[in-house]
Write a protein that holds these residues in place. Structure first.
Motif, PDB file in Angstrom:
ATOM      1  N   ASP A 404       1.505  13.045  -1.817  1.00 45.76           N
ATOM      2  CA  ASP A 404       1.532  11.861  -0.665  1.00 45.76           C
ATOM      3  C   ASP A 404       0.753  10.638  -0.925  1.00 45.76           C
ATOM      4  O   ASP A 404       1.022   9.437  -0.267  1.00 45.76           O
ATOM      5  CB  ASP A 404       1.093  12.662   0.697  1.00 45.76           C
ATOM      6  CG  ASP A 404       2.096  13.474   1.236  1.00 45.76           C
ATOM      7  OD1 ASP A 404       3.449  13.552   0.487  1.00 45.76           O
ATOM      8  OD2 ASP A 404       1.980  14.330   1.916  1.00 45.76           O
ATOM      9  N   VAL A 405      -0.438  10.888  -1.465  1.00 47.35           N
ATOM     10  CA  VAL A 405      -1.388   9.770  -1.721  1.00 47.35           C
ATOM     11  C   VAL A 405      -0.747   8.532  -2.281  1.00 47.35           C
ATOM     12  O   VAL A 405      -0.808   7.346  -1.775  1.00 47.35           O
ATOM     13  CB  VAL A 405      -2.633  10.114  -2.717  1.00 47.35           C
ATOM     14  CG1 VAL A 405      -3.259   8.898  -3.372  1.00 47.35           C
ATOM     15  CG2 VAL A 405      -3.740  11.009  -1.767  1.00 47.35           C
ATOM     16  N   PRO A 406      -0.069   8.566  -3.572  1.00 46.95           N
ATOM     17  CA  PRO A 406       0.550   7.407  -3.983  1.00 46.95           C
ATOM     18  C   PRO A 406       1.659   6.768  -3.243  1.00 46.95           C
ATOM     19  O   PRO A 406       2.181   5.389  -3.502  1.00 46.95           O
ATOM     20  CB  PRO A 406       1.099   7.850  -5.377  1.00 46.95           C
ATOM     21  CG  PRO A 406       1.605   9.373  -5.314  1.00 46.95           C
ATOM     22  CD  PRO A 406       0.384   9.868  -4.347  1.00 46.95           C
ATOM     23  N   ARG A 407       2.210   7.478  -2.220  1.00 50.85           N
ATOM     24  CA  ARG A 407       3.213   6.842  -1.458  1.00 50.85           C
ATOM     25  C   ARG A 407       2.825   6.521   0.108  1.00 50.85           C
ATOM     26  O   ARG A 407       3.468   6.634   1.013  1.00 50.85           O
ATOM     27  CB  ARG A 407       4.504   7.698  -1.357  1.00 50.85           C
ATOM     28  CG  ARG A 407       4.205   9.294  -1.276  1.00 50.85           C
ATOM     29  CD  ARG A 407       5.486  10.177  -1.357  1.00 50.85           C
ATOM     30  NE  ARG A 407       5.319  11.424  -0.939  1.00 50.85           N
ATOM     31  CZ  ARG A 407       6.377  12.192  -0.329  1.00 50.85           C
ATOM     32  NH1 ARG A 407       7.328  11.846  -0.264  1.00 50.85           N
ATOM     33  NH2 ARG A 407       6.065  13.587  -0.319  1.00 50.85           N
ATOM     34  N   THR A 408       1.658   6.491   0.076  1.00 48.68           N
ATOM     35  CA  THR A 408       0.842   6.006   1.282  1.00 48.68           C
ATOM     36  C   THR A 408       0.406   4.435   1.498  1.00 48.68           C
ATOM     37  O   THR A 408      -0.122   3.945   0.274  1.00 48.68           O
ATOM     38  CB  THR A 408      -0.376   6.797   1.677  1.00 48.68           C
ATOM     39  OG1 THR A 408       0.043   8.167   1.574  1.00 48.68           O
ATOM     40  CG2 THR A 408      -0.881   6.662   3.190  1.00 48.68           C
ATOM     41  N   ILE A 409       0.478   3.785   2.368  1.00 52.22           N
ATOM     42  CA  ILE A 409       0.061   2.143   2.728  1.00 52.22           C
ATOM     43  C   ILE A 409       0.421   1.542   1.445  1.00 52.22           C
ATOM     44  O   ILE A 409      -0.132   0.872   0.942  1.00 52.22           O
ATOM     45  CB  ILE A 409      -1.055   2.152   3.009  1.00 52.22           C
ATOM     46  CG1 ILE A 409      -1.635   0.856   3.451  1.00 52.22           C
ATOM     47  CG2 ILE A 409      -2.293   2.756   2.064  1.00 52.22           C
ATOM     48  CD1 ILE A 409      -2.805   0.560   4.198  1.00 52.22           C
ATOM     49  N   SER A 410       1.679   1.723   0.996  1.00 47.98           N
ATOM     50  CA  SER A 410       2.177   1.040  -0.251  1.00 47.98           C
ATOM     51  C   SER A 410       2.190  -0.675  -0.089  1.00 47.98           C
ATOM     52  O   SER A 410       2.420  -1.138   1.425  1.00 47.98           O
ATOM     53  CB  SER A 410       3.676   1.279  -0.463  1.00 47.98           C
ATOM     54  OG  SER A 410       4.642   0.868   0.175  1.00 47.98           O
ATOM     55  N   GLY A 411       1.752  -1.389  -0.861  1.00 48.70           N
ATOM     56  CA  GLY A 411       1.952  -2.844  -0.731  1.00 48.70           C
ATOM     57  C   GLY A 411       0.219  -3.458  -0.228  1.00 48.70           C
ATOM     58  O   GLY A 411       0.058  -4.409  -0.551  1.00 48.70           O
ATOM     59  N   HIS A 412      -0.531  -2.395  -0.406  1.00 47.23           N
ATOM     60  CA  HIS A 412      -1.897  -2.768  -0.140  1.00 47.23           C
ATOM     61  C   HIS A 412      -2.754  -2.822  -1.378  1.00 47.23           C
ATOM     62  O   HIS A 412      -2.502  -1.869  -2.304  1.00 47.23           O
ATOM     63  CB  HIS A 412      -2.572  -1.985   0.910  1.00 47.23           C
ATOM     64  CG  HIS A 412      -3.940  -2.616   1.469  1.00 47.23           C
ATOM     65  ND1 HIS A 412      -5.095  -2.428   0.561  1.00 47.23           N
ATOM     66  CD2 HIS A 412      -4.409  -3.124   2.498  1.00 47.23           C
ATOM     67  CE1 HIS A 412      -6.152  -2.972   1.382  1.00 47.23           C
ATOM     68  NE2 HIS A 412      -5.545  -3.514   2.453  1.00 47.23           N
ATOM     69  N   ILE A 413      -3.511  -3.780  -1.654  1.00 52.63           N
ATOM     70  CA  ILE A 413      -4.183  -3.742  -3.101  1.00 52.63           C
ATOM     71  C   ILE A 413      -5.086  -2.634  -3.506  1.00 52.63           C
ATOM     72  O   ILE A 413      -4.949  -2.225  -4.550  1.00 52.63           O
ATOM     73  CB  ILE A 413      -4.836  -5.305  -3.271  1.00 52.63           C
ATOM     74  CG1 ILE A 413      -5.169  -5.428  -4.815  1.00 52.63           C
ATOM     75  CG2 ILE A 413      -5.768  -5.629  -2.356  1.00 52.63           C
ATOM     76  CD1 ILE A 413      -5.721  -6.940  -5.228  1.00 52.63           C
ATOM     77  N   LEU A 414      -5.883  -2.155  -2.530  1.00 51.92           N
ATOM     78  CA  LEU A 414      -6.744  -1.148  -2.631  1.00 51.92           C
ATOM     79  C   LEU A 414      -6.007   0.224  -3.157  1.00 51.92           C
ATOM     80  O   LEU A 414      -6.713   1.074  -3.878  1.00 51.92           O
ATOM     81  CB  LEU A 414      -7.569  -0.867  -1.451  1.00 51.92           C
ATOM     82  CG  LEU A 414      -8.673  -1.918  -0.973  1.00 51.92           C
ATOM     83  CD1 LEU A 414      -9.333  -1.473   0.503  1.00 51.92           C
ATOM     84  CD2 LEU A 414      -9.734  -1.855  -2.276  1.00 51.92           C
ATOM     85  N   PHE A 415      -4.983   0.229  -2.812  1.00 54.33           N
ATOM     86  CA  PHE A 415      -4.070   1.579  -2.889  1.00 54.33           C
ATOM     87  C   PHE A 415      -2.950   1.396  -4.047  1.00 54.33           C
ATOM     88  O   PHE A 415      -2.181   2.191  -3.914  1.00 54.33           O
ATOM     89  CB  PHE A 415      -3.528   2.085  -1.692  1.00 54.33           C
ATOM     90  CG  PHE A 415      -4.613   2.408  -0.490  1.00 54.33           C
ATOM     91  CD1 PHE A 415      -5.316   3.471  -0.472  1.00 54.33           C
ATOM     92  CD2 PHE A 415      -4.972   1.199   0.298  1.00 54.33           C
ATOM     93  CE1 PHE A 415      -6.302   3.742   0.395  1.00 54.33           C
ATOM     94  CE2 PHE A 415      -6.011   1.579   1.282  1.00 54.33           C
ATOM     95  CZ  PHE A 415      -6.519   2.697   1.378  1.00 54.33           C
TER      96      PHE A 415
END
Lengths: 630, 210
Positions: A404-415
């Protein structure tokens, strides 16, 4: 009007404690083993914890060629705490079956444990081996370096660029290759459970190249195949000490310039963007007549409008600066905790609903969380320690969290970057939190909430905040198996609908649209994937003050805004559900949030909400809840 | 005007096997490497036009894969006309999960439900852990439709949905679906759709709402 201040990105990484400050707080037992070398060397004491970790590994295994510290390896988020992971690189399939978590024990001493644990297998079986820090044998071994060199390849900095490499000949080439292969994620099918946290821990030390700019290479989630290409890709994606000192490329500069003020480089694509029309929020929540002649669908937007600069931000920043006071300071004089100035207390609610200025958000959220949960710095320090200690323990949810981590809050530079800074923090916070409550464990939906917290807090505080949300804001009931808190919230939501919008309630009933079919994700993610980020921030500002009633009123606001579409004569099951499954874009955030504030200020409604919650609990106790929801 | 039929389709399967990606490919012909995890379930619709001009409209319930959300599944598969049970060909454990779902559907869902077993991520065949023979044999034994797909490349995606559409009854044959089953624990709600009402052939050609 003053110009809005430039983007302030709060990285999810804290100032790591220097050895001095660490000794003041109680040191977590799982931090880097205090080898004699470390204690003696004054140079070491000035090093960052990540550097000392690497030195520690060298000294533990008698490798006398550590990296040159005059040009130290810059590790983006390296921490001494992960030392327990580091020498656990599996060298055989048997090793890889073992837990990575007690691997701080040198291999020569591990063998005895292996005899007792090797035949058990399974992730859950590791739990009784824990926690490592309480195993006295570990402490014993830490005090004296092991006599033999364990088959660890981490002791050799094979990923350091040429100038950091140990002299040729000190590394066996085959070992190097196997490690590269290991990091690429091969030969680990049987041990993905332990491989996952280990990969994150290792990359915490080594860093990831192009963090924030590049997408990175998958190592765990897709269980990368054994092709030479993917192995090479994974090896090349490791951090480079020059990463932080090199000049930005024109492409990177351009990307940074195009970030929005909250750090998004890209607006995530959402299905069906639907406008929440402003006109709806000019009327207070009350029993009003609905029309049946209107259209069944809302206004569809083609794209998400860019976030606008909040109103009066500079003056509000000054006001918040006067309203928030330092409550406690650490020995170095840095503010640890804030409080609301008593003389400004009466202004708090009004100002919150106008929106916390973004650069005060971290301090304000921290203060609100502490107020609501009646906790202070003592509890925070305890939870920080708990967070760090939990990093060394296995969690049965590691694989799911990693998915789930890589598909959370996509579009944010930190992630953005796979295993980059933000993704590692997110993994670690969720990992530790999954061990906190045995009932909740990890539940999909926690991710977006943790990510939101990590945009403003360091991992320790994000973890502590999740705990406050779980305990005081009753997210425990939301995440528990069967989602009892979700059903309670829906019950209260339906009562408000029934009272204020009886025609809408009837339309749901006629069309057989159950509230769970659209509202489940609203309550479980706190609308994370249903509203734009800046709107969510405004809702969180209020949520942290008001508590769980807030999101019920947000749900009501959406239904309120679309009441005429829902009761339209051309509405049907599909139009209603499609509408309510949309991503909602408020036409005017301020009016929208103010409307919610007004609803929640209605004390009569608030006490009714309280009664309805009790009513629901009574229904559950009597086993009659099954028929109580739409 | 051509006949339009409407059916409820549910996607089930382990987390991260690509359920949402299959739907995204089918409905919008798009693909995201990292699609956000589905919470609860997502609702979408898409139509398929068959050779004889019949328009089949799928009302798709894309469910969450995590075990925690399993308790919500009955409210999505109850009354479903068809189910796509997805596994990941690179993860043998995901086929096990798929078998569990199929067993559950055979026990709990409408007896006339059409089940398609779908091996996704066929673009990653180099990492295959589930052989075609194994899956196909199992599907034959259980009388399921079976196909491999790649949501990433689009391979086989529209084919499997079209194949399902062809297999569905072309004459509206409402069965005793209304009020099927009791309320299931956590899910708390009854089925969101009354197919007795909706399944009747409608001649209006409504635009797809997605």
């Amino acid at each position: 009007m003053e110009a809005a201040p430039a983007l302030v990105l709060v990285p999810p990484t804290p100032q790591y404690p220097t050895p001095t400050s660490r000794s003041l707080s109680s040191t977590p037992v799982s931090t880097a083993p205090p080898t004699p070398e470390l204690v003696r060397s004054s140079i070491d004491q000035e090093r960052s914890s990540s550097e000392t970790t690497i030195v520690t590994i060298y000294s533990m295994y008698g490798d006398d060629s550590p990296p040159r510290w005059d040009n130290p390896l810059k590790v983006s988020n390296g921490r001494a705490d992960y030392s327990a992971y580091q020498d656990s690189v599996p060298t055989s399939s048997q090793d890889s079956q073992e837990s990575a978590y007690y691997s701080a024990v040198p291999a020569s001493h591990r063998s005895s444990r292996r005899r007792t644990s090797v035949n058990r297998g399974g992730i859950g079986d590791d739990s009784d081996d824990l926690p490592i820090a309480q195993n006295p044998s570990i402490h014993r071994h830490r005090q004296s370096p092991p006599s033999s060199k364990p088959p660890t390849i981490f002791a050799t900095p094979i990923y350091l660029p040429q100038q950091h490499r140990a002299p040729a000949g000190s590394i066996q080439h085959s070992t190097q290759r196997s490690f590269v292969k290991y990091l690429a994620g091969v030969d680990v099918r049987k041990s993905t459970a332990t491989q996952v946290p280990r990969t994150y821990a290792e990359l915490e030390i080594l860093g990831v190249r192009g963090d924030g700019y590049e997408e990175g290479v998958e190592r765990t989630r897709a269980r990368v195949g054994s092709s030479r290409d993917s192995t090479m890709q994974a090896a090349q994606a490791l951090g480079d000490p020059m990463e932080k000192t090199r000049e930005l490329t024109p492409k990177e500069v351009e990307m940074l310039a195009n970030l929005d003020r909250y750090g998004f480089f890209n607006t995530p694509s959402h299905d069906r963007l639907t406008l929440l029309p402003n006109s709806a929020f000019l009327k207070p929540l009350s029993r009003v007549a609905v029309t049946k002649t209107g259209p069944a669908t809302g206004t569809i937007l083609r794209s998400l409008p860019p976030p606008s600069a909040p109103k009066h931000e500079t003056i509000r920043m000054e006001k918040w600066g006067r309203m928030l006071e330092a409550q406690s300071r650490d020995p170095g004089g840095n503010i640890e905790t804030w409080c609301i100035s008593p003389s400004k207390e009466h202004k708090l609610r009004e100002r919150l609903y106008k929106g916390i200025p973004d650069r005060w958000r971290s301090a304000a959220w921290q203060t609100l969380l502490c107020r609501f949960s009646r906790t202070g710095n003592k509890e925070f320090l305890h939870l920080s320690r708990e967070y760090r200690e939990a990093l060394d323990k296995p969690s049965q949810y590691d694989i799911q969290i990693d998915l789930d981590v890589p598909r959370t809050i996509s579009g944010h530079i930190l992630f953005r970057t796979r295993y980059g800074h933000g993704q590692r923090s997110l993994f670690h916070v969720l990992h530790s939190f999954s061990l906190r409550c045995s009932v909740c464990g990890y539940c999909q939906g926690m991710g977006p909430i943790a990510a939101m917290l990590l945009c403003y807090f360091e991992p320790e505080r994000a973890y502590a905040s999740l705990v406050y949300l779980h305990d005081a804001y009753r997210m425990h009931d939301i995440f528990s198996p069967g989602f009892p808190g979700l059903l309670e919230a829906i019950y209260v939501q339906e009562r408000i609908m029934q009272e204020m919008m009886p025609e809408v309630y009837a339309a749901f009933k006629d069309q057989m649209v159950s509230s769970t079919s659209y509202a489940t994700k609203w309550y479980i993610t706190l609308f994370a994937n249903s509203m734009p980020f800046p709107t969510l921030l405004r809702l969180w500002d209020a949520f942290l003050l008001e508590g769980p009633d807030l999101f019920i009123v947000v749900a009501i606001s959406v239904i309120w805004a679309y009441r005429d579409h829902i009761t339209s004569s051309s509405a049907n099951f599909e139009t209603i559900l499609s509408l309510l499954s949309s991503f909602f874009v408020p036409e005017d955030e301020n009016t929208f949030v103010a409307w919610i504030g007004k609803v929640l200020a209605d004390q009569k409604l608030r006490s009714s909400m309280k009664e309805w919650r009790e009513e629901w609990k009574g229904l559950v106790a009597a086993g009659k809840e099954g028929q109580a929801l739409l | 005007m051509s006949k339009q039929l409407q059916f409820k389709l549910v996607l089930l399967g382990e987390s991260a096997v690509g359920k949402s990606s299959l739907v995204l490919r089918f409905v919008k012909d798009q693909f995201d490497d990292y699609r956000e995890s589905t919470i609860g379930a997502a609702f979408l619709t898409q139509t398929v036009t068959l050779d004889d001009g019949t328009v089949v409209k799928f009302e798709i319930w894309d469910t969450a894969g995590q075990e925690r959300y399993k308790s919500l599944a009955p409210m999505y598969y109850r009354n479903a006309n068809c189910a796509v049970v997805v596994y990941d060909i690179t993860q043998s454990a995901s086929l096990e999960k798929a078998r569990n779902w199929i067993r559950e559907l055979q026990r709990q869902a409408d007896p006339s439900i059409i089940i398609a077993l779908c091996g996704n991520k066929s673009d990653l065949a180099a990492r295959r852990q589930v052989s075609q023979e194994e899956a196909q044999k199992y599907a034959e034994e259980e009388g399921l439709m079976w196909a491999e797909t790649s949501a990433k490349t689009g391979e086989g995606v529209s084919e499997i949905f079209t194949a399902i559409a062809k297999k569905l009854p072309t004459t509206a044959a409402p069965s005793s679906r209304a009020g099927a089953g009791g309320r299931t624990g956590a899910a708390g709600g009854r089925s969101g759709v009354d197919l007795n009402r909706q399944q009747n052939a409608v001649s209006t050609n409504e635009p797809c709402n997605c």
